[in-house]
Design an enzyme around this catalytic site. Structure first.
Site, PDB file in Angstrom:
ATOM      1  N   HIS A  17       0.961  -1.105  -0.187  1.00 29.17           N
ATOM      2  CA  HIS A  17      -0.104   0.072  -0.034  1.00 29.17           C
ATOM      3  C   HIS A  17       0.848   1.263   0.083  1.00 29.17           C
ATOM      4  O   HIS A  17       0.263   2.294  -0.799  1.00 29.17           O
ATOM      5  CB  HIS A  17      -0.852   0.149   1.158  1.00 29.17           C
ATOM      6  N   LYS A  41     -16.598  -6.298   5.098  1.00 25.17           N
ATOM      7  CA  LYS A  41     -15.530  -7.365   5.777  1.00 25.17           C
ATOM      8  C   LYS A  41     -15.559  -7.255   7.263  1.00 25.17           C
ATOM      9  O   LYS A  41     -15.657  -6.246   7.844  1.00 25.17           O
ATOM     10  CB  LYS A  41     -14.022  -7.109   5.171  1.00 25.17           C
ATOM     11  N   ARG A  90      -2.200  -6.281  -8.315  1.00 22.13           N
ATOM     12  CA  ARG A  90      -1.187  -7.112  -8.024  1.00 22.13           C
ATOM     13  C   ARG A  90      -1.017  -8.203  -9.054  1.00 22.13           C
ATOM     14  O   ARG A  90       0.120  -8.510  -9.366  1.00 22.13           O
ATOM     15  CB  ARG A  90      -1.360  -7.869  -6.701  1.00 22.13           C
ATOM     16  N   SER A 128      -3.567  -7.412   2.782  1.00 21.17           N
ATOM     17  CA  SER A 128      -3.761  -7.509   4.248  1.00 21.17           C
ATOM     18  C   SER A 128      -4.070  -8.782   4.970  1.00 21.17           C
ATOM     19  O   SER A 128      -3.531  -9.255   6.000  1.00 21.17           O
ATOM     20  CB  SER A 128      -4.771  -6.196   4.562  1.00 21.17           C
TER      21      SER A 128
END
Length: 160
Positions: A17, A41, A90, A128
């Site tokens: 990040h 989440k 990514r 994460s």
């Protein structure tokens, strides 16, 4: 002044990040890191904790501000007078989801652009959730998150 919003849950913020934030600041005059309250989440850290961690690790990066937001990202971006939304990619699997989101955001706010930045190779596997999982099992996360985040995670999981 060209402002961009970099949204995310940041639960926790990783070096991946931070790489995106630093690169975004080199493109835009100001980057607002938007810590999402509504993320659907279950988070390890509260919204306040996530905002504080992001502020702490970005305090020395000129041009970065950190704010929490709730509701539609495009509404937050408009309040911040942003011209763009920055998203990190990514892998190809990220692209499909991010592409769909960018099209929806364009539909909701035709004046906002989405800018995709490819993550640095050394962080291409990093998320994460992977960091949380490794930390919860006592795995080494050194070099994958800022030292302050590493300490907070190890303490949260009882390893400090």
């Amino acid at each position: 002044m060209k402002v961009a919003v970099y949204p995310g849950t940041f639960d926790p913020i990783t070096n991946g990040h931070l790489d995106i934030i630093r690169r975004a600041v080199s493109i835009f005059d100001r980057v607002v890191v938007g810590v999402a309250a509504d993320n659907y989440k279950k988070t390890l850290f509260s919204l306040e904790e996530r905002v504080e961690l992001v502020r702490s690790v970005t305090r020395d990066i000129p041009g970065v501000t950190v704010k929490s937001f709730s509701g539609l990202l495009v509404d937050f971006a408009r309040r911040e007078e942003a011209v763009a939304i920055v998203r990190g990619l990514r892998a190809v699997s990220d692209f499909e989801y991010e592409f769909q989101m960018s099209i929806m955001n364009k539909k909701l706010a035709s004046d906002l652009e989405t800018v995709f930045l490819m993550t640095a190779t050394e962080y291409s596997f990093l998320s994460s959730s992977i960091i949380r999982q490794a930390a919860s099992l006592g795995g080494c996360i050194h070099g994958l998150v800022p030292p302050e985040v590493e300490r907070v995670l190890l303490k949260r999981y009882g390893f400090l």
